[in-house]
Scaffold this active site. Structure first.
Site, short mmCIF file in Angstrom:
data_model
loop_
_atom_site.label_atom_id
_atom_site.label_comp_id
_atom_site.label_asym_id
_atom_site.label_seq_id
_atom_site.Cartn_x
_atom_site.Cartn_y
_atom_site.Cartn_z
CE1 TYR A 1 -11.89 -0.17 -6.57
CE2 TYR A 1 -11.38 -1.74 -4.84
CZ TYR A 1 -11.90 -1.45 -6.09
OH TYR A 1 -12.43 -2.47 -6.84
CD GLU A 2 -13.85 4.71 -2.94
OE1 GLU A 2 -14.21 5.85 -3.27
OE2 GLU A 2 -14.32 3.69 -3.45
N GLY A 3 -9.20 7.16 -4.10
CA GLY A 3 -8.05 8.06 -4.04
C GLY A 3 -6.80 7.27 -3.70
#
Length: 597
Positions: A439-441
């Site tokens: 998630y989120e990178g």
């Protein structure tokens, strides 16, 4: 299935005893956030979590979300639980009073969020994404747009999402194809498709507000041409009332490894009406308000996983009888000893415990920094806050999710064969937690952000500010305080500087050295950061013991767990340092054509 119990005593220790949150809140003007108020809120949150959210965790995994011609139905109990969540006022906890919130600190909401995630990761994601949506609108939208969207989002009647990823581009957002064209009334019509949209469609709220990145025709290529839009599932008028269905549809939901109770959607925009937020072509900058908050939220999910794994493993290890202790029977009246007597099981339990409690301390301090960004008026405080959040956000997001996954895997190992079986809950925890590292990178993306942008990109300034803070803390320590861990931490701080300088020199000859070192550098950084927080906790506990405070068993356990971290976990950093010293050569020598089987 392990029963979740909110660790209220540890919250009190970290927030009130180590970080002195009451003084922090008073300084920032949160007069209502007294110790009694905080205790009462966390106690009620614990009841709601344990009695309402936790019992539907396994149901959510087994049933999953159901898609039917664009409509998504959540598992049994989710809709009722969400209604109770809204009725209890939980969405409004940390929102400004001007927009219908209770005006309490964001750090308090962070603790509540940890409870929710530990008890039921899938459910917690539905309201969790709304906070980022609210923050983005509150910061960048016009007053008219705020009046349209914020009241219902804050009260929880509506929920929010973040729509970034497209099938062909993943993290490389500059390749996006979603198009936004200007309408005569000043709104935009969006066309395109987004994937991996968590909570993108469901039956919990009346409306879903999507924060979407898209490109306006004529804008520059790449990330310089990205603009940001708010696009509701149902169109609304200027008073925020629903008027008609928008051109927003769920094309499908993903069939995933875990978090089955949360709908991960393909969202199609077909002439969908949206509103520009912020300036044209400045969307990515605006989006980082959402993303940075989300990264800290995911770091908190990593802590939640460690806590859930530890609780389940500990309960099982105390009850499961198997073999005798190597130092003699500890359960002479039984056929065997509980497995908690065995050193290897102890090692796994203490590893989980050290990651959960150390990670909690790290997230709690970062949450205090987030409080500063909302409420402090002191330029010096804000400058320090900005530098620390910039440096520590990628470390917290990546390190705490990697250690959360490790803790979950230890949970399966403690349970043995039962850990591989669905009914015991550990294999679900592993499946649910695995996404946090993405998630989120991904961890690799966070590592490049840390080393390339935050450390080398600032010529080491951000890192030096933080290392100076650690050294200033160490110099305030009395020689008798805890000399061994203090000296050990100083050695790792010195090595952190040396590794940074070494990579910087190598990178002048080849930029691949940054990529080759980045993940090991981030993990090294994470282990050292957690050592810093563990030292703070150990010293706090020692002070309490010396002042004859009650609850001595709790404080002694805190000190013993810290010693375990320094003795058996922190040395892992040396392995990462050795990999960094090896450089990029062996990693990059093999020609891609020779990667064969």
């Amino acid at each position: 299935m392990p029963k979740y119990k909110a660790p209220l005593r540890d919250y009190k220790f970290v927030m009130q005893e180590m970080l002195n949150c009451e003084n922090h809140y008073l300084t920032l003007g949160y007069e209502d956030a007294t110790t009694d108020m905080v205790d009462a809120i966390l106690s009620e949150a614990a009841k709601f979590t344990e009695q309402v959210i936790a019992p539907i965790n396994q149901i959510g995994d087994q049933q999953g979300c159901q898609w039917d011609l664009g409509t998504v139905t959540t598992p049994d109990g989710f809709k009722e639980a969400y209604s109770q969540y809204v009725e209890g006022g939980w969405p409004t906890l940390a929102q400004d009073k001007e927009i219908g919130g209770q005006g309490l600190p964001h750090s308090l909401n962070t603790v509540v969020s940890e409870m929710f995630s530990a008890a039921n990761h899938s459910f917690a994601m539905y309201p969790g994404l709304s906070h980022g949506c609210i923050s983005t609108i509150e910061r960048y939208a016009s007053d008219k747009q705020k009046n349209m969207f914020l009241p219902k989002l804050v009260e929880g009647t509506w929920t929010g999402t973040m729509c970034l990823t497209e099938a062909h581009c993943g993290t490389d957002l500059g390749l996006l194809r979603t198009k936004a064209e200007l309408n005569e009334d000043g709104s935009y019509r969006l066309n395109g498709s987004k994937i991996f949209i968590s909570a993108g469609e469901h039956d919990l709220s009346e409306n879903i507000v999507h924060i979407v990145i898209a490109r306006i025709p004529g804008s520059p290529e790449g990330t310089k041409g990205i603009s940001l839009f708010v696009v509701p599932k149902f169109n609304i008028n200027e008073e925020g009332e629903i008027v008609a269905r928008n051109g927003v549809n769920c094309g499908s939901i993903e069939h995933k490894m875990g978090i089955h109770g949360n709908s991960t959607c393909v969202i199609n925009f077909d002439d969908a009406k949206g509103y520009l937020i912020g300036e044209v072509n400045k969307g990515l900058r605006c989006m980082f308000t959402f993303m940075n908050g989300a990264r800290l939220g995911v770091a908190n999910e990593g802590v939640s996983a460690s806590e859930a794994a530890f609780q389940g493993s500990l309960a099982y290890a105390k009850e499961r009888l198997q073999m005798r202790s190597m130092t003699g029977s500890k359960n002479p009246d039984g056929p065997a000893d509980p497995i908690i007597v065995h050193p290897d099981v102890r090692k796994m339990l203490l590893t989980q415990k050290s990651f959960a409690e150390g990670g909690r301390a790290m997230v709690a301090e970062l949450a205090h920094l987030v409080d500063n960004t909302y409420s402090s008026k002191d330029p010096k405080v804000l400058a320090v806050t900005e530098s620390k959040l910039a440096l520590l956000t990628p470390i917290a997001k990546a390190f705490l999710t990697e250690t959360g996954l490790e803790s979950a895997n230890h949970g399966i190992q403690v349970f043995g064969g039962h850990g591989f079986i669905q009914e015991w809950g550990m294999e679900q925890l592993v499946r649910d937690t695995r996404i946090c590292c993405l998630y989120e990178g991904t961890t690799g993306i966070q590592a490049l952000d840390l080393l390339g942008r935050k450390v080398i990109g600032s010529q080491g300034e951000l890192l030096e500010i933080y290392l100076n803070e650690i050294e200033d803390f160490l110099t305030t320590m009395d020689e008798a305080s805890m000399p061994k861990p203090c000296a050990t931490l100083q050695q790792y701080v010195n090595q952190w500087r040396e590794l940074t300088e070494s990579i910087s020199v190598k990178a002048q000859e080849s930029a691949d050295e940054i990529g080759a070192a980045s993940v090991d550098y981030l993990m090294f950084s994470g282990y050292v950061c957690l050592a810093y927080y563990w030292l703070k906790m150990m010293l706090t506990a020692k002070s309490k013991l010396e002042n004859n405070i009650s609850d001595s068993e709790f404080y002694q356990a805190k000190i013993n767990t810290g010693k375990f971290y320094f003795d058996r976990v922190l040395p892992r950093a040396k392995g990462h340092a050795a990999c960094i010293d090896a450089g990029a050569e062996s990693m990059m020598q093999l020609d891609p054509e020779h990667f064969s089987f």
